[in-house]
Design a protein around this motif. Structure first.
Motif, PDB file in Angstrom:
ATOM      1  N   PRO A   1       0.780  -1.238   0.000  1.00 11.95           N
ATOM      2  CA  PRO A   1       0.000   0.000   0.000  1.00 11.95           C
ATOM      3  C   PRO A   1       0.810   1.286   0.000  1.00 11.95           C
ATOM      4  CG  PRO A   1      -0.972  -1.581   1.505  1.00 11.95           C
ATOM      5  CD  PRO A   1       0.340  -2.169   1.066  1.00 11.95           C
TER       6      PRO A   1
ATOM      7  N   GLN B   1      -7.224  -1.120  -1.160  1.00  7.14           N
ATOM      8  CA  GLN B   1      -8.422  -0.634  -0.478  1.00  7.14           C
ATOM      9  C   GLN B   1      -9.699  -1.210  -1.095  1.00  7.14           C
ATOM     10  OE1 GLN B   1      -9.449   3.671  -0.754  1.00  7.14           O
ATOM     11  NE2 GLN B   1      -9.325   3.646   1.481  1.00  7.14           N
TER      12      GLN B   1
ATOM     13  N   SER C   1      -9.998  -4.930  -0.428  1.00  7.30           N
ATOM     14  CA  SER C   1     -10.396  -5.133   0.971  1.00  7.30           C
ATOM     15  C   SER C   1     -11.890  -4.933   1.163  1.00  7.30           C
ATOM     16  CB  SER C   1      -9.632  -4.153   1.878  1.00  7.30           C
ATOM     17  OG  SER C   1      -8.237  -4.381   1.816  1.00  7.30           O
ATOM     18  N   ARG C   2     -12.455  -3.966   0.466  1.00  6.33           N
ATOM     19  CA  ARG C   2     -13.874  -3.679   0.588  1.00  6.33           C
ATOM     20  C   ARG C   2     -14.729  -4.732  -0.107  1.00  6.33           C
ATOM     21  NH1 ARG C   2     -13.272   2.800  -0.866  1.00  6.33           N
ATOM     22  NH2 ARG C   2     -12.692   3.489   1.244  1.00  6.33           N
TER      23      ARG C   2
ATOM     24  N   LYS D   1      -4.603   1.532   7.011  1.00  5.56           N
ATOM     25  CA  LYS D   1      -5.655   2.348   6.423  1.00  5.56           C
ATOM     26  C   LYS D   1      -6.229   1.685   5.163  1.00  5.56           C
ATOM     27  CE  LYS D   1      -6.737   7.068   4.992  1.00  5.56           C
ATOM     28  NZ  LYS D   1      -6.198   8.449   4.769  1.00  5.56           N
ATOM     29  N   ALA D   2      -5.356   1.097   4.339  1.00  9.36           N
ATOM     30  CA  ALA D   2      -5.817   0.488   3.083  1.00  9.36           C
ATOM     31  C   ALA D   2      -6.707  -0.717   3.330  1.00  9.36           C
ATOM     32  CB  ALA D   2      -4.619   0.092   2.228  1.00  9.36           C
ATOM     33  N   THR D   3      -6.497  -1.428   4.422  1.00  9.61           N
ATOM     34  CA  THR D   3      -7.252  -2.658   4.704  1.00  9.61           C
ATOM     35  C   THR D   3      -8.344  -2.470   5.748  1.00  9.61           C
ATOM     36  OG1 THR D   3      -5.623  -3.333   6.383  1.00  9.61           O
ATOM     37  CG2 THR D   3      -5.243  -4.087   4.124  1.00  9.61           C
TER      38      THR D   3
END
Length: 516
Positions: free
Chosen positions: A51, A62, A65-66, A89-91
């Protein structure tokens, strides 16, 4: 040996370590497509990227992960606060996630790369695991270059991160240096001697510099690892990583020896392999185990005869179970009459015994000239010698107009099984696209053009190329091949051959080529 089957987690790093292969970089959109297929494949943990490395990489991690809420997502980070912050933050939208931290453990790396002492490295690892633990429950810690590190220092490092909350310990063979017996012993040693070692899980991340990545990963399982880190097609830095398909099928095929299993849906292996190969523009070696073109193909007459009688004579796996269409017999100069007759019968072409010797002799003559005889060539040979047209459609003429300042145009003439010829024209961004569009007008069953492989079979000005075209028709994949000095013509003939296969194997047409 216990009879209890051990479940091995498959941690896929195709989109992180695999993408570090020179020339394998892919855009975020393709990353997401591959990630979806990895989820469909049954991967337990996906490492979608690094990331902190770029805004595009962060955004891809990101979104993955979503979207992939049923798969655990690993955020990769150096033992640096900025990396950890970006990974966390990305995950943050993942249903299940872990932080994957790494730092070197070998004196070679400490002295020449990090320029830090062992004590400094232990302190950094301790502090960064503690920092990451504020944000996530699952932390995987990798002692990079473990197999070239002093074992006592590896234990010191492992004990420190376990004390701070690490839950998975990865002992990577970062340079592909270890021998299998060394790998299994390393895991046994660390598991039995590190304080708190019984509270964590163990993972292996093996590179393939000496061709031992799969063997070392299997050895790590024998040493107590319950997670193996892999890439699709074994891609990765230098010689690559442990190959997902090879590891999984080794476990699946030798469950008796491994006493282990995975959650992988093996029916998705081939599709995943092809997707990654196309997205990263990395061709798969013909002799690549499991997914290579020759992995389940046999030219030897002895092998072909055995396979036709019982598949288990020369196959230990079922290719169709992995999503690989069964084209197990390659017809070449070593093929026998039995295989030739069987292949013709698969297309509904039945040659009378009186003509079989002529077909066989012509086949041998063709095979001597070009080694391999494609299915459409074999059918053509049978047709010429029996004065019939076994192929539903034959490309009789092709004209292509291409240049830098004008559209590419193509005109094709196709003869159908009733002897009627029709001519069609089309345009395209490239000459091949124009050709395919023209053929699709001529053949009602013309299917989706999926893939094209071009291979050089010789050198010099008279070099010949082999075209292999894959199509999708009614959710089935068909493949046609052709060999010619004109690669556009070879691709066109291969496409027509694939369409003919779709027609002839669908049961909509049966050809009787015989002489009374």
């Amino acid at each position: 040996m216990t009879n209890e089957m051990k479940k091995i987690q498959i941690f896929d790093t195709t989109l992180r370590d695999g993408e570090q292969s020179p020339g394998a970089s892919i855009d975020p959109e393709r990353k997401i497509i591959i990630a979806r297929q990895l989820g469909k494949l049954g991967i337990d943990v996906i490492e979608p990227g690094f990331p902190v490395s770029s805004p595009g990489e962060f955004a891809a991690v990101q979104q993955i992960s979503r979207e992939l809420q049923h798969v655990e997502i690993a955020g990769f980070a150096r033992a640096v606060k900025g990396d950890i912050d970006a990974a966390v933050k990305a995950t943050q939208d993942a249903a299940r996630r872990r932080l994957h931290l790494f730092i070197s453990s070998s004196d070679i790396h400490l002295n020449h790369q990090l320029r830090k002492s062992r004590d400094e490295v232990v302190q950094i690892a301790r502090e960064m695991v503690a920092y990451g633990k504020q944000f996530v429950d699952e932390i995987e810690f990798s002692a990079m270059d473990s197999t070239r590190s002093g074992r006592d220092f590896v234990i010191q490092l492992v004990e420190a991160v376990i004390a701070e909350g690490a839950t998975v310990i990865n002992l990577p063979d970062t340079l592909g240096y270890a021998m299998p017996e060394e790998m299994s012993e390393l895991f046994r040693y660390v598991r039995s001697r590190a304080r708190g070692g019984e509270r964590v899980r163990y993972s292996a991340h093996c590179h393939n510099d000496l061709g031992l990545a799969v063997a070392n990963s299997l050895a790590a399982i024998h040493g107590g690892a319950t997670q193996i880190e892999v890439t699709v097609n074994g891609i990765g830095e230098r010689a690559g990583n442990c190959s997902l398909e090879e590891l999984v099928m080794a476990i699946e095929t030798r469950k008796d020896a491994m006493q282990a299993s995975t959650n992988i849906r093996i029916g998705e292996i081939y599709e995943t392999s092809r997707l990654v190969s196309r997205a990263m523009h990395f061709p798969i070696a013909f002799n690549k185990p499991i997914v290579g073109r020759n992995a389940f193909q046999h030219e030897s007459g002895i092998h072909q005869d055995g396979l036709l009688k019982n598949r288990s004579t020369y196959e230990i796996m079922d290719p169709e179970a992995m999503g690989i269409s069964r084209s197990m017999i390659i017809l070449g100069k070593h093929s026998g009459r039995h295989a030739i007759k069987h292949r013709l019968a698969e297309y509904g072409v039945h040659v009378a015994e009186a003509q079989m010797e002529d077909v066989y002799n012509k086949f041998k003559e063709t095979a001597d000239a070009q080694k391999i005889v494609s299915d459409n060539e074999l059918i053509r040979i049978a047709g010429e010698l029996t004065q019939t047209q076994p192929d539903p459609y034959v490309l009789t003429d092709l004209y292509v107009h291409a240049g830098t300042q004008r559209s590419r145009t193509a005109t094709v003439t196709i003869r159908d099984e009733h002897g009627m010829e029709q001519t069609f024209a089309a345009v395209g961004d490239g000459p091949l696209e124009a050709v395919i569009h023209a053929i699709q007008q001529a053949i009602p069953v013309a299917a989706e053009f999926e893939d094209l492989e071009l291979h050089s079979l010789s050198t010099g000005e008279d070099a010949h190329g082999e075209a292999v075209v894959s199509i999708i028709h009614e959710k089935q994949r068909f493949r046609g091949t052709s060999i010619h000095s004109d690669i556009v013509l070879a691709a066109a003939e291969a496409y027509v051959a694939a369409c003919n296969q779709a027609v002839m194997t669908s049961g909509s047409r049966s050809v009787q080529a015989s002489v009374q």
